[in-house]
Motif scaffolding. Structure first.
Motif, PDB file in Angstrom:
ATOM      1  N   LEU A   1       0.653  -1.191   0.027  1.00 16.04           N
ATOM      2  CA  LEU A   1       0.035  -0.021  -0.052  1.00 16.04           C
ATOM      3  C   LEU A   1       0.911   1.280   0.145  1.00 16.04           C
ATOM      4  N   ILE A   2       1.830   1.314   0.838  1.00 16.49           N
ATOM      5  CA  ILE A   2       2.620   2.486   1.207  1.00 16.49           C
ATOM      6  C   ILE A   2       3.524   2.859  -0.027  1.00 16.49           C
ATOM      7  N   VAL A   3       4.390   1.853  -0.723  1.00 16.60           N
ATOM      8  CA  VAL A   3       5.240   2.184  -1.921  1.00 16.60           C
ATOM      9  C   VAL A   3       4.778   2.952  -2.876  1.00 16.60           C
ATOM     10  N   PRO A   4       3.506   2.289  -3.565  1.00 17.73           N
ATOM     11  CA  PRO A   4       3.079   2.790  -4.851  1.00 17.73           C
ATOM     12  C   PRO A   4       2.606   4.026  -4.460  1.00 17.73           C
TER      13      PRO A   4
ATOM     14  N   ALA B   1      -2.998   2.622   9.132  1.00 18.86           N
ATOM     15  CA  ALA B   1      -2.504   3.505  10.112  1.00 18.86           C
ATOM     16  C   ALA B   1      -0.813   3.597   9.806  1.00 18.86           C
ATOM     17  N   LEU B   2      -0.299   2.336   9.356  1.00 18.77           N
ATOM     18  CA  LEU B   2       1.197   2.541   9.197  1.00 18.77           C
ATOM     19  C   LEU B   2       1.619   3.370   7.827  1.00 18.77           C
TER      20      LEU B   2
ATOM     21  N   LEU C   1       4.233   6.421   7.250  1.00 20.93           N
ATOM     22  CA  LEU C   1       5.168   6.494   6.182  1.00 20.93           C
ATOM     23  C   LEU C   1       5.181   7.141   4.971  1.00 20.93           C
ATOM     24  N   PHE C   2       3.861   7.425   4.733  1.00 24.04           N
ATOM     25  CA  PHE C   2       3.437   8.032   3.353  1.00 24.04           C
ATOM     26  C   PHE C   2       4.435   9.375   3.031  1.00 24.04           C
ATOM     27  N   GLY C   3       4.362  10.366   4.155  1.00 21.81           N
ATOM     28  CA  GLY C   3       4.861  11.694   3.904  1.00 21.81           C
ATOM     29  C   GLY C   3       6.327  11.762   3.721  1.00 21.81           C
ATOM     30  N   TYR C   4       7.130  10.777   4.317  1.00 24.38           N
ATOM     31  CA  TYR C   4       8.603  10.862   4.375  1.00 24.38           C
ATOM     32  C   TYR C   4       8.976  10.490   2.796  1.00 24.38           C
ATOM     33  N   ILE C   5       8.382   9.020   2.407  1.00 24.18           N
ATOM     34  CA  ILE C   5       8.808   8.572   1.376  1.00 24.18           C
ATOM     35  C   ILE C   5       8.548   9.620   0.120  1.00 24.18           C
ATOM     36  N   ALA C   6       7.292  10.207   0.060  1.00 21.20           N
ATOM     37  CA  ALA C   6       6.547  10.983  -0.915  1.00 21.20           C
ATOM     38  C   ALA C   6       7.381  12.302  -1.000  1.00 21.20           C
TER      39      ALA C   6
ATOM     40  N   ILE D   1      14.613   4.631  -3.837  1.00 17.24           N
ATOM     41  CA  ILE D   1      14.983   3.256  -3.507  1.00 17.24           C
ATOM     42  C   ILE D   1      15.647   3.363  -2.038  1.00 17.24           C
ATOM     43  N   ALA D   2      16.643   4.131  -1.812  1.00 23.00           N
ATOM     44  CA  ALA D   2      17.300   4.339  -0.525  1.00 23.00           C
ATOM     45  C   ALA D   2      16.400   4.873   0.624  1.00 23.00           C
ATOM     46  N   VAL D   3      15.158   5.764   0.285  1.00 23.79           N
ATOM     47  CA  VAL D   3      14.696   6.197   1.403  1.00 23.79           C
ATOM     48  C   VAL D   3      13.711   5.026   1.813  1.00 23.79           C
ATOM     49  N   VAL D   4      12.919   4.273   0.777  1.00 23.00           N
ATOM     50  CA  VAL D   4      12.057   3.215   0.944  1.00 23.00           C
ATOM     51  C   VAL D   4      12.648   2.184   2.001  1.00 23.00           C
ATOM     52  N   ALA D   5      14.054   1.759   1.682  1.00 28.67           N
ATOM     53  CA  ALA D   5      14.836   0.868   2.505  1.00 28.67           C
ATOM     54  C   ALA D   5      15.185   1.529   3.958  1.00 28.67           C
ATOM     55  N   SER D   6      15.340   2.985   4.168  1.00 29.66           N
ATOM     56  CA  SER D   6      15.284   3.612   5.375  1.00 29.66           C
ATOM     57  C   SER D   6      14.201   3.542   6.466  1.00 29.66           C
TER      58      SER D   6
END
Lengths: 318, 293, 675
Positions: free
Chosen positions: A108-111, A188-189, A193-198, A241-246
């Motif tokens: 859900l989060i990544v895309p 909830a998750l 996590l959405f904001g930072y990756i976005a 990619i780096a931020v998703v891993a982080s």
């Protein structure tokens, strides 16, 4: 290429090893008597001695560390101090549950986050952009448990669309049903996590949009839209990619509170119970499994990054 | 012909001041920043003066009014212990604010020092420290904190503060290190070495002032996460004394009541946490924009 | 006259900065005929790049066209739809950029990026690839099949620019816009690229809009030229006419302050233009140049001059153009006797002596020798110029002398006969103070958080051993001596112009009464009109105190003006060393010969170009024998080829005071070079 993989793998093993040592010393050096905490105040001196002997706590610290790591390497996660059953019996199924929840959340989060970041970047300075960046990060700083409780209150109690427990009633419903149950905790998750990756995706896209090569593409005669798909996205995905891993550690950390609120028998719940019961065997092994998972994801991200980035790919192949 | 007397930049003092003024104006006109500052200011006032202005004491129980919905006397209703939710929310701001500020300040100081030293010296010290920090980052912050709190078998706010400072150190150190690596390439550092400056002078007097903007932004970001972490830990029953007026604990004690439609003992502390965390985020967002990083 | 290929008609462009529109182009009108090369010249911030991009109707996000029109073959691009503009860009107008490596996408193979242009015009994938290869062949890229498969970061600057040119010419454009296409490239590479462009233009007859700050390059490339100042076109005419017979005071001044061959610090002071170019988008009531013009009167400050015809197809925007050519020379007086040196060196002989100076860097496990057994000496009051292209090791040599980078253990660096430690922290205060540096980029060399006074005073405090208040006083004295106005002493560097920042940096370098100052490209970040005042200042300081300079520059004109002796470096080795005039007048080392001949002269005098083929080899893998042999223009037919490719020549004295590292005898070089 081989030496690159070997080096990265070696560093990953080193990181997990160091994490194991940090965890071990945290549980053993911080003040607090393991046996007393486990057995309770009424325990006799003999009980304590027997307990220490059983769990090898009477040996010197370094020997204990050595034995623990030796056991871990041979796949032995130790014996629970509260149930005297092998730790793997509770931990492994719990990890399976958590993986399912984290998996749904991840999908859900990544895309969604990447799409949000791209949309924000393409509409720089407009309302959509502000909504994604300010709104997204504001949502991200509100703890998961607050979101979990709010979501539960709104969608589980006031408007009853979602189930209030993440576990299907019989504990083993069909695939679709189990996903349906995992949706609310995943949201909830997602909110956290959405904001930072976005945000990082947005920055990557903007950097590519402002780049000289994007200008070249436009001046070659590409329409803006076509130039973006052909020249921007691939370059912009590298920092993403780096931020998703982080964010994986935050996702896993978030499981603890979310599982508690949604009454989910995942590994966060097991860890929390172990904290309550002062079960160090479960805690130590659980934490090491966590960091192994996290470091593995970072390793995958590193490799993916190298594969997509010709500059690094070339350095590796040399 | 006095050629050089006219060799004064177009970027005169006045214009430079103008830019600074424009920047301040930018900050003042940044709605998000102003809202963030106002909310944070409100909670800071509550933390300082809350005790003296609330209608009830934090631990005052009134068994005749258990779980009453919000009304004229109990603005936010009462919880199952007959305690006034409003008073507890106002007073509850103190602990989380003090703890999160303390943890962030300690973490920022530790991280900044490590970042300065590793970024400037590089070499083996850098490699060792960076490996260790990596290892710390490979364990979720909440889990490290739970582990440490279990290990000392107690609910010590001081320890919680130290643990959170500890887990934040790597993030701050990395940010500062990256900034220092870039700064150290600048020739003013070489110029300082060429007048026999000591390393400490170069680090703290030459480089540090130039890396302050990212540190300030990182501080506000970490402050947000500290609020996040402390609230979560207290919700999980760790880190603060049970029953203390604390938003996370309040939610932890009462959230199961939502299934009985008693939303108020949970909703108000939840809104409090959200508003505090968001206010800090809005501030850091405003600073980010003005510093243009 | 036929329809011009490009015509800018009263074009106005503004950038929005912090909410305010700032005028960047002011009422620009110019036209370029089919097949013509038109040059736009000007200093930083004059709007020349904006004009280039405007010709493509491409502006930065905060930019907008506020008036006028851009006519391509009579059609106004300002009112065209985006799709129409895209079609034009794909088919008939193309651009070449200043930074070619960044202009290529780092994650897409170079060949695919060239092929894209053909695909856009409807060719099939395989056909496009074939045509891309042909395009690369056309720009004379060695081994084009291999280059097709490379990524941008694997190309040298010169090679990347060839790829960009191939891409630009792929569509057979009728207009080619070139924005500083050779800025940042080494002199010999620049010359190769310019030759290529001239040749391709002869073949295709494409009209060119050529943007450059370099008058020599413009002279070499363009039929007509327009001079931009502060966003306004101030003069326009044929290139030869403008450069030999300028009519606008700005053009006159600009041409006068460039150090030309024949001028030398010992005999000539450089002319200057007072002040510095205005910052972007300032508002002017009258003439944009009035505040710096020696001819300006009240009318100039209040009324905008119109373009007037001053000769055959030669126009200038000036009320007093008739007086401009005879304008008074603007030669500032020497600094008023500010003595820096408290101790006078009494020894005769060499001040600085370096022997066997070497540096080996470790790069990804490979040993790379960037400086190879360099021996140099500098006498008191002497300027030794270091010349060489990128990778020649000149900056590394300077850093080793200063102790910022540790030289290899066998190296010897001594000052006044005293051997110095290899690293800075092992040298004593006197030694550190004796060797100082003025860096290239004052923005990075001055701590932006410190005040001007503090920057200088701290250096005095540490190096001269004075206390805080004495140091402050001394700093004020030094700064005033460098003509940094007292009102600016409390300012931060960001408040100063580039020239003033460099004066502060010079004050700091002189704070500890140095014996030798390394000047590492001290004027290359500055505009030409500011450069002259800095060079004059350095010369004054040297004359007063017998300070020695090690002067590093890629600008041969500057080096020739300021140096007593010159060392020419290539791949970390001294190839030639001798008096400035000897090195420039020859007989030269073949490398020096190629370097000198690659600089396009402003006066249009055509020197025979001596080409250096290919790129500078990597120091990680230097050629065997003489390091120049794969590119040497004089080896073939010299009779010593066998020696050149196997044995590295020594640096030997070929005539008194003139050293060369070459197997070819001096007389033979002299004979071939005079031909």
């Amino acid at each position: 290429m081989k030496s690159f993989l070997a080096k990265r793998l070696g560093l990953s093993v080193l990181t997990v090893g160091l994490a194991a040592i940090i965890v071990f010393f945290m549980t053993h050096i911080l003040p607090g008597d393991v046996a007393r905490q486990s057995l309770g105040r009424q325990a006799t001196e003999e009980d304590v001695i027997a307990f220490n002997k059983l769990y090898g706590l009477d040996k010197p610290l370094l020997t204990q560390l050595f034995n623990w790591i030796k056991d871990l390497l041979s796949g032995n996660l130790g014996v629970s101090m509260s149930t005297s059953r092998p730790v793997s019996e509770t931990l492994i199924p719990a990890l399976g549950y958590s993986a399912r929840l984290a998996g749904v959340a991840f999908v859900l989060i990544v895309p969604l986050s990447i799409a949000g970041g791209i949309i924000a970047a393409m509409n720089r300075g407009k309302k959509v952009d502000r909504a994604v960046t300010v709104g997204g990060l504001s949502a991200a700083v509100i703890p998961e448990f607050v979101w979990a409780v709010i979501l539960l209150l709104v969608f589980g109690v006031v408007i009853r669309i979602f189930p209030i427990s993440a576990m299907p009633d019989d504990g083993n419903g069909g695939f679709l049903q189990s996903i349906w149950h995992l949706l609310l905790p995943s949201i909830a998750l997602l909110l956290v996590l959405f904001g930072y990756i976005a945000r990082i995706t947005r920055a990557g896209v903007i950097e590519a949009l402002d780049s000289d090569y994007m200008r070249t593409a436009v001046l070659k005669g590409y329409s803006r839209r076509k130039a973006v798909t052909k020249h921007v996205l691939r370059n912009a995905m590298l920092p993403t990619i780096a931020v998703v891993a982080s964010q994986i550690p935050y996702l896993i950390g978030g499981l603890v509170a979310v599982e508690m609120v949604f009454n989910y028998r995942g590994f966060g719940t097991v860890l929390l119970a172990a904290v309550g019961g002062r079960d160090y065997a479960v805690l130590q092994s659980g934490v090491i499994l966590t960091s192994t998972v996290i470091v593995s994801f970072q390793l995958i991200a590193d490799i993916l990054f190298a594969v997509l980035n010709p500059r690094i790919r070339q350095r590796i192949s040399e | 012909m006095t050629a050089t007397t006219t060799d004064i930049s177009e970027k005169s003092n006045a214009e430079r001041l103008q830019i600074r003024k424009e920047r301040l104006a930018l900050l003042r006109s940044n709605k998000a920043f102003i809202i963030g500052m106002s909310i944070l200011g409100f909670w800071v006032l509550c933390a300082i003066f809350g005790k003296f202005v609330t209608p009830f004491k934090a631990d005052e129980q009134n068994y005749e009014f258990v779980s009453v919905p919000p009304n004229g006397t109990y603005w936010f209703g009462t919880d199952p212990n007959g305690q006034d939710v409003f008073s507890r929310v106002i007073i509850g701001s103190r602990l989380i604010l003090v703890m999160s500020f303390a943890a962030t300040i300690i973490g920022t100081i530790a991280g900044t020092s490590l970042g300065l030293i590793t970024g400037y010296f590089k070499g083996w010290f850098d490699i060792v420290v960076m490996r260790l920090l990596e290892a710390i980052s490979a364990i979720p912050a909440i889990i490290i904190a739970l582990l440490a709190i279990a290990a000392i078998d107690g609910q010590s706010p001081t320890l919680t503060v130290l643990i959170i400072a500890f887990v934040f150190t790597p993030n701050i150190a990395r940010t500062v290190r990256a900034a220092v690596l870039a700064e150290a390439e600048f020739e003013y550092v070489a110029a300082a070495r060429l007048r026999t400056e000591r390393t400490a002078h170069i680090l703290f007097k030459e480089i540090l002032p130039n890396v302050m903007p990212p540190i300030i932004v990182e501080f506000t970001v970490r402050l947000g996460y500290a609020i996040f972490a402390i609230a979560t830990l207290s919700f999980l029953g760790a880190g603060v004394e049970y029953g203390s007026p604390n938003w996370g604990t309040q939610i932890s004690e009462n959230w199961a009541q939502i299934f009985n439609n008693q939303w108020w003992p949970t909703a108000f502390p939840a809104i409090a946490i959200a508003s505090l965390a968001v206010s800090v985020n809005l501030i850091s967002d405003g600073l980010l924009e003005v510093f243009e990083i | 006259m036929s329809t011009p290929t490009l015509e800018l008609r009263n074009l106005e462009v503004a950038y929005t900065v912090r909410g305010i529109d700032r005028e960047v182009l002011r009422n620009i009108s110019l036209s370029i005929q089919p097949g013509e090369a038109y040059g736009l010249v000007g200093e930083s911030g004059c709007g020349k790049s904006t004009a280039a991009y405007a010709a493509m109707r491409y502006l930065p996000r905060n930019g907008k066209i506020t008036g006028g029109s851009i006519l391509f073959e009579g059609r106004d691009m300002v009112t065209m739809s985006d799709a129409e503009v895209s079609t034009l860009r794909n088919s008939v107008i193309s651009m070449v950029y200043q930074n070619p490596v960044a202009a290529l996408n780092p994650t897409i193979r170079v060949g695919d990026q060239v092929a894209e242009v053909f695909e856009l015009s409807g060719k099939s994938k395989s056909e496009a690839n074939k045509l891309a290869l042909e395009a690369l062949v056309k720009v004379k890229i060695a081994d084009p099949e291999k280059v097709m498969r490379r990524y941008a970061h694997q190309l040298s600057g010169g090679m990347a620019q060839r790829v960009v040119i191939a891409m630009a010419l792929a569509s057979n454009p009728r207009l080619l816009v070139m924005d500083e296409p050779t800025t940042g490239l080494d002199a010999t590479v620049e010359a190769e690229v310019l030759d290529l462009v001239r040749e391709l233009r002869r073949e295709t007859g494409t009209a060119v809009l050529f943007i450059s700050h370099n008058l020599g390059v413009i002279r070499h490339m363009c039929d007509r030229v327009g001079v931009l100042y502060a966003g306004a076109l101030v003069e326009q005419g044929t290139t030869a006419d403008i450069l030999s017979n300028p009519q606008h005071p700005y053009t006159v001044g600009l041409l006068r302050c460039i150090p030309r061959g024949g001028l030398h610090k010992n005999t000539d002071r450089l002319e200057t233009i007072p002040g510095s170019p205005p910052s972007l988008g300032l508002h002017f009531d009258g003439c944009v140049f009035a505040s710096r013009c020696t001819l300006a009167d009240d009318r100039c400050r209040t009324e905008k001059p119109e373009m007037v015809e001053v000769g055959a197809s030669h126009i200038a925007r000036c009320f007093h153009h008739d007086q401009a050519p005879g304008m008074a020379r603007n030669i500032e007086g020497a600094s008023q006797g500010l003595s820096i040196r408290t101790k006078q060196t009494t020894q005769s002989g060499d001040l600085l002596q370096i022997e066997k100076l070497s540096k080996i860097f470790n790069q990804d496990g490979h040993k790379v020798q960037v400086v190879n057994d360099v021996a140099l000496h500098v006498a008191p009051g002497e300027t030794l110029g270091l010349v060489g292209e990128s990778g020649s090791g000149k900056t590394t040599i300077a850093k080793m002398i200063l102790g910022l980078t540790a030289a290899e253990p066998s190296s010897v660096i001594s000052i006044n006969g005293k051997k110095l430690a290899r690293t800075l922290n092992k040298r004593d205060v006197a030694d550190v103070g004796a060797l100082q540096i003025v860096f290239q980029n004052p923005d990075q060399a001055l701590n932006r958080r410190h005040s001007v006074t503090r920057i200088v005073s701290r250096a005095v405090e540490r190096l001269a051993g004075l206390n805080k208040s004495e140091s402050d006083n001394r700093a004020h004295e030094l700064l005033s001596g460098m003509r940094v106005d007292a009102s600016l002493h409390n300012a931060r560097p960001a408040q100063l112009s580039g020239g003033l920042k460099q004066r502060v940096a010079i004050s700091r370098a002189f704070a500890g009464s140095p014996n030798l100052v390394v000047c590492d490209e001290p004027t290359s970040a500055l505009d030409v009109s500011v450069q002259a005042t800095i060079l004059n200042l350095l010369v004054d300081l040297q004359k007063q105190d017998d300070t020695s300079y090690l002067f590093i520059s890629h600008d041969l004109g500057v080096v020739r003006y300021i140096s007593d002796r010159i060392a020419v470096l290539y791949l970390g080795r001294v190839m030639e060393l001798g008096n400035a005039e000897t090195v420039f007048n020859g007989p030269h080392h073949p490398y020096t010969e190629a370097l000198v001949s690659s600089v396009p002269a402003i006066d249009g005098s055509q020197r025979k170009r001596i080409r250096l083929e290919g790129d500078v080899p990597s120091p990680a893998n230097p050629p065997t024998g003489c390091v120049l042999n794969p590119r040497c223009p004089r080896m073939a037919g010299s009779g010593v080829e066998g020696l050149c490719t196997t044995v590295e020549p020594e640096l030997k004295e070929v005539e008194p005071g003139h050293f060369m590292r070459c197997h070819i005898p001096l007389d033979q070089l002299r004979a071939t070079q005079q031909k």
